[in-house]
Design a protein around this motif. Structure first.
Motif, PDB file in Angstrom:
ATOM      1  N   ARG A  70      45.547  43.794  45.414  1.00 43.90           N
ATOM      2  CA  ARG A  70      45.903  44.327  44.110  1.00 43.90           C
ATOM      3  C   ARG A  70      45.565  43.304  43.032  1.00 43.90           C
ATOM      4  O   ARG A  70      45.654  42.102  43.267  1.00 43.90           O
ATOM      5  CB  ARG A  70      47.410  44.619  44.042  1.00 43.90           C
ATOM      6  N   GLY A  71      45.212  43.776  41.888  1.00 46.94           N
ATOM      7  CA  GLY A  71      44.926  42.892  40.765  1.00 46.94           C
ATOM      8  C   GLY A  71      46.209  42.446  40.090  1.00 46.94           C
ATOM      9  O   GLY A  71      47.277  43.026  40.307  1.00 46.94           O
ATOM     10  N   ILE A  72      46.096  41.407  39.272  1.00 48.05           N
ATOM     11  CA  ILE A  72      47.242  40.987  38.480  1.00 48.05           C
ATOM     12  C   ILE A  72      47.111  41.598  37.095  1.00 48.05           C
ATOM     13  O   ILE A  72      46.016  41.994  36.677  1.00 48.05           O
ATOM     14  CB  ILE A  72      47.361  39.450  38.404  1.00 48.05           C
ATOM     15  N   LYS A  73      48.202  41.666  36.387  1.00 50.12           N
ATOM     16  CA  LYS A  73      48.200  42.273  35.063  1.00 50.12           C
ATOM     17  C   LYS A  73      48.159  41.185  33.998  1.00 50.12           C
ATOM     18  O   LYS A  73      48.889  40.204  34.070  1.00 50.12           O
ATOM     19  CB  LYS A  73      49.445  43.134  34.886  1.00 50.12           C
TER      20      LYS A  73
ATOM     21  N   GLU B 108      50.542  32.981  36.121  1.00 46.53           N
ATOM     22  CA  GLU B 108      51.349  32.097  36.960  1.00 46.53           C
ATOM     23  C   GLU B 108      52.528  32.824  37.591  1.00 46.53           C
ATOM     24  O   GLU B 108      52.853  32.585  38.753  1.00 46.53           O
ATOM     25  CB  GLU B 108      51.851  30.906  36.147  1.00 46.53           C
ATOM     26  N   SER B 109      53.152  33.739  36.851  1.00 44.71           N
ATOM     27  CA  SER B 109      54.313  34.445  37.401  1.00 44.71           C
ATOM     28  C   SER B 109      53.914  35.434  38.494  1.00 44.71           C
ATOM     29  O   SER B 109      54.689  35.689  39.404  1.00 44.71           O
ATOM     30  CB  SER B 109      55.086  35.158  36.294  1.00 44.71           C
ATOM     31  N   GLN B 110      52.697  35.974  38.428  1.00 50.10           N
ATOM     32  CA  GLN B 110      52.261  36.948  39.421  1.00 50.10           C
ATOM     33  C   GLN B 110      51.530  36.306  40.602  1.00 50.10           C
ATOM     34  O   GLN B 110      51.521  36.866  41.693  1.00 50.10           O
ATOM     35  CB  GLN B 110      51.336  37.981  38.768  1.00 50.10           C
ATOM     36  N   PHE B 111      50.891  35.153  40.352  1.00 53.52           N
ATOM     37  CA  PHE B 111      50.123  34.504  41.403  1.00 53.52           C
ATOM     38  C   PHE B 111      50.128  32.995  41.157  1.00 53.52           C
ATOM     39  O   PHE B 111      49.179  32.436  40.618  1.00 53.52           O
ATOM     40  CB  PHE B 111      48.693  35.046  41.395  1.00 53.52           C
ATOM     41  N   PRO B 112      51.232  32.323  41.550  1.00 49.60           N
ATOM     42  CA  PRO B 112      51.386  30.895  41.257  1.00 49.60           C
ATOM     43  C   PRO B 112      50.256  30.012  41.778  1.00 49.60           C
ATOM     44  O   PRO B 112      49.976  28.982  41.193  1.00 49.60           O
ATOM     45  CB  PRO B 112      52.707  30.530  41.932  1.00 49.60           C
ATOM     46  N   GLY B 113      49.585  30.393  42.824  1.00 49.84           N
ATOM     47  CA  GLY B 113      48.522  29.563  43.381  1.00 49.84           C
ATOM     48  C   GLY B 113      47.145  29.870  42.835  1.00 49.84           C
ATOM     49  O   GLY B 113      46.140  29.379  43.349  1.00 49.84           O
TER      50      GLY B 113
ATOM     51  N   GLY C 225      39.497  36.765  37.196  1.00 48.52           N
ATOM     52  CA  GLY C 225      38.368  37.508  36.639  1.00 48.52           C
ATOM     53  C   GLY C 225      38.521  38.994  36.912  1.00 48.52           C
ATOM     54  O   GLY C 225      39.297  39.401  37.770  1.00 48.52           O
ATOM     55  N   SER C 226      37.757  39.787  36.195  1.00 46.51           N
ATOM     56  CA  SER C 226      37.777  41.228  36.389  1.00 46.51           C
ATOM     57  C   SER C 226      37.033  41.590  37.670  1.00 46.51           C
ATOM     58  O   SER C 226      36.315  40.769  38.256  1.00 46.51           O
ATOM     59  CB  SER C 226      37.105  41.911  35.201  1.00 46.51           C
ATOM     60  N   TYR C 227      37.151  42.839  38.078  1.00 49.41           N
ATOM     61  CA  TYR C 227      36.444  43.298  39.267  1.00 49.41           C
ATOM     62  C   TYR C 227      34.932  43.087  39.129  1.00 49.41           C
ATOM     63  O   TYR C 227      34.294  42.538  40.034  1.00 49.41           O
ATOM     64  CB  TYR C 227      36.778  44.770  39.548  1.00 49.41           C
ATOM     65  N   PRO C 228      34.324  43.489  37.977  1.00 46.23           N
ATOM     66  CA  PRO C 228      32.881  43.258  37.843  1.00 46.23           C
ATOM     67  C   PRO C 228      32.510  41.773  37.898  1.00 46.23           C
ATOM     68  O   PRO C 228      31.456  41.405  38.430  1.00 46.23           O
ATOM     69  CB  PRO C 228      32.535  43.847  36.474  1.00 46.23           C
ATOM     70  N   PHE C 229      33.367  40.898  37.366  1.00 48.34           N
ATOM     71  CA  PHE C 229      33.108  39.468  37.429  1.00 48.34           C
ATOM     72  C   PHE C 229      33.003  39.007  38.873  1.00 48.34           C
ATOM     73  O   PHE C 229      32.061  38.311  39.254  1.00 48.34           O
ATOM     74  CB  PHE C 229      34.219  38.691  36.702  1.00 48.34           C
ATOM     75  N   TRP C 230      33.991  39.393  39.706  1.00 51.40           N
ATOM     76  CA  TRP C 230      33.984  38.959  41.104  1.00 51.40           C
ATOM     77  C   TRP C 230      32.828  39.585  41.870  1.00 51.40           C
ATOM     78  O   TRP C 230      32.248  38.983  42.761  1.00 51.40           O
ATOM     79  CB  TRP C 230      35.320  39.269  41.778  1.00 51.40           C
ATOM     80  N   GLU C 231      32.478  40.816  41.492  1.00 49.32           N
ATOM     81  CA  GLU C 231      31.341  41.485  42.133  1.00 49.32           C
ATOM     82  C   GLU C 231      30.050  40.704  41.862  1.00 49.32           C
ATOM     83  O   GLU C 231      29.239  40.498  42.768  1.00 49.32           O
ATOM     84  CB  GLU C 231      31.240  42.910  41.583  1.00 49.32           C
ATOM     85  N   LYS C 232      29.876  40.230  40.622  1.00 53.61           N
ATOM     86  CA  LYS C 232      28.686  39.436  40.274  1.00 53.61           C
ATOM     87  C   LYS C 232      28.676  38.110  41.022  1.00 53.61           C
ATOM     88  O   LYS C 232      27.607  37.555  41.281  1.00 53.61           O
ATOM     89  CB  LYS C 232      28.648  39.168  38.778  1.00 53.61           C
ATOM     90  N   GLN C 233      29.858  37.597  41.364  1.00 53.30           N
ATOM     91  CA  GLN C 233      29.956  36.327  42.096  1.00 53.30           C
ATOM     92  C   GLN C 233      29.721  36.521  43.592  1.00 53.30           C
ATOM     93  O   GLN C 233      29.699  35.563  44.358  1.00 53.30           O
ATOM     94  CB  GLN C 233      31.335  35.684  41.888  1.00 53.30           C
ATOM     95  N   GLY C 234      29.595  37.777  44.017  1.00 48.88           N
ATOM     96  CA  GLY C 234      29.369  38.062  45.425  1.00 48.88           C
ATOM     97  C   GLY C 234      30.645  38.228  46.226  1.00 48.88           C
ATOM     98  O   GLY C 234      30.603  38.306  47.450  1.00 48.88           O
ATOM     99  N   ALA C 235      31.780  38.288  45.561  1.00 51.46           N
ATOM    100  CA  ALA C 235      33.062  38.471  46.255  1.00 51.46           C
ATOM    101  C   ALA C 235      33.437  39.945  46.212  1.00 51.46           C
ATOM    102  O   ALA C 235      33.274  40.604  45.189  1.00 51.46           O
ATOM    103  CB  ALA C 235      34.146  37.638  45.589  1.00 51.46           C
ATOM    104  N   GLN C 236      33.953  40.452  47.303  1.00 52.95           N
ATOM    105  CA  GLN C 236      34.354  41.841  47.376  1.00 52.95           C
ATOM    106  C   GLN C 236      35.864  41.913  47.522  1.00 52.95           C
ATOM    107  O   GLN C 236      36.454  41.185  48.306  1.00 52.95           O
ATOM    108  CB  GLN C 236      33.688  42.533  48.576  1.00 52.95           C
ATOM    109  N   VAL C 237      36.478  42.791  46.751  1.00 53.07           N
ATOM    110  CA  VAL C 237      37.918  43.002  46.862  1.00 53.07           C
ATOM    111  C   VAL C 237      38.189  43.693  48.187  1.00 53.07           C
ATOM    112  O   VAL C 237      37.524  44.680  48.535  1.00 53.07           O
ATOM    113  CB  VAL C 237      38.437  43.862  45.691  1.00 53.07           C
ATOM    114  N   GLN C 238      39.133  43.156  48.917  1.00 49.74           N
ATOM    115  CA  GLN C 238      39.456  43.711  50.230  1.00 49.74           C
ATOM    116  C   GLN C 238      40.454  44.859  50.100  1.00 49.74           C
ATOM    117  O   GLN C 238      41.253  44.903  49.163  1.00 49.74           O
ATOM    118  CB  GLN C 238      40.043  42.621  51.138  1.00 49.74           C
ATOM    119  N   LYS C 239      40.421  45.774  51.043  1.00 54.35           N
ATOM    120  CA  LYS C 239      41.321  46.910  51.039  1.00 54.35           C
ATOM    121  C   LYS C 239      42.766  46.409  51.015  1.00 54.35           C
ATOM    122  O   LYS C 239      43.130  45.503  51.750  1.00 54.35           O
ATOM    123  CB  LYS C 239      41.083  47.762  52.291  1.00 54.35           C
ATOM    124  N   GLY C 240      43.565  46.989  50.129  1.00 55.46           N
ATOM    125  CA  GLY C 240      44.970  46.615  50.029  1.00 55.46           C
ATOM    126  C   GLY C 240      45.243  45.524  49.011  1.00 55.46           C
ATOM    127  O   GLY C 240      46.388  45.304  48.634  1.00 55.46           O
TER     128      GLY C 240
END
Length: 130
Positions: A84-87, A57-62, A67-82
């Motif tokens: 950043r993940g949350i910690k 919540e503190s890093q991304f209130p909305g 999920g991890s990168y592999p999780f999103w990859e399995k869902q068909g979503a690709q991380v866009q250039k630029g």
């Protein structure tokens, strides 16, 4: 290749996250509306620890999903250039073994000690780190 962080850098990062988490917790008690918003947010992330939910919540209130990168990859979503993940704190179990009257990580123990642990002759214990 990415530069490895030193122990001091990791410790400073952990302290900064903890401080940020403390400020986030303080903000919950400003009004009944803030408490309600926080509880609604926690409802979305009930599978995470309270500490991780606060960090999310503190890093991304909305945030509506995490999920991890592999999780999103399995869902068909690709991380866009630029982007950043949350910690978040991730559990990391470490097995310790008694060697020469001292508890040492199993990974750093000599082979005969590792074999003794596998056979159950030498005591071991697990500790959780984040």
């Amino acid at each position: 290749m990415a530069k490895m962080k030193t122990n001091e850098e990791r410790k400073a990062e952990l302290e900064a996250l903890t401080e940020q988490m403390g400020k986030q917790i303080d903000s919950y008690f400003e009004s009944p509306e803030k408490i309600r918003e926080h509880l609604q947010f926690l409802g979305k992330f009930h599978q995470y620890s309270m500490r991780n939910a606060i960090l999310i919540e503190s890093q991304f209130p909305g945030a509506v999903a995490v999920g991890s990168y592999p999780f999103w990859e399995k869902q068909g979503a690709q991380v866009q250039k630029g982007e950043r993940g949350i910690k978040v704190f991730v559990p990391n179990p470490v097995t310790y073994v008694l060697h020469k009257d001292e508890w040492v990580p199993l990974s750093k123990a000599p082979k005969p000690i590792k074999d003794g642990v596998k056979q159950g002759r030498i005591p071991s214990r697990k500790m959780m780190y984040f």
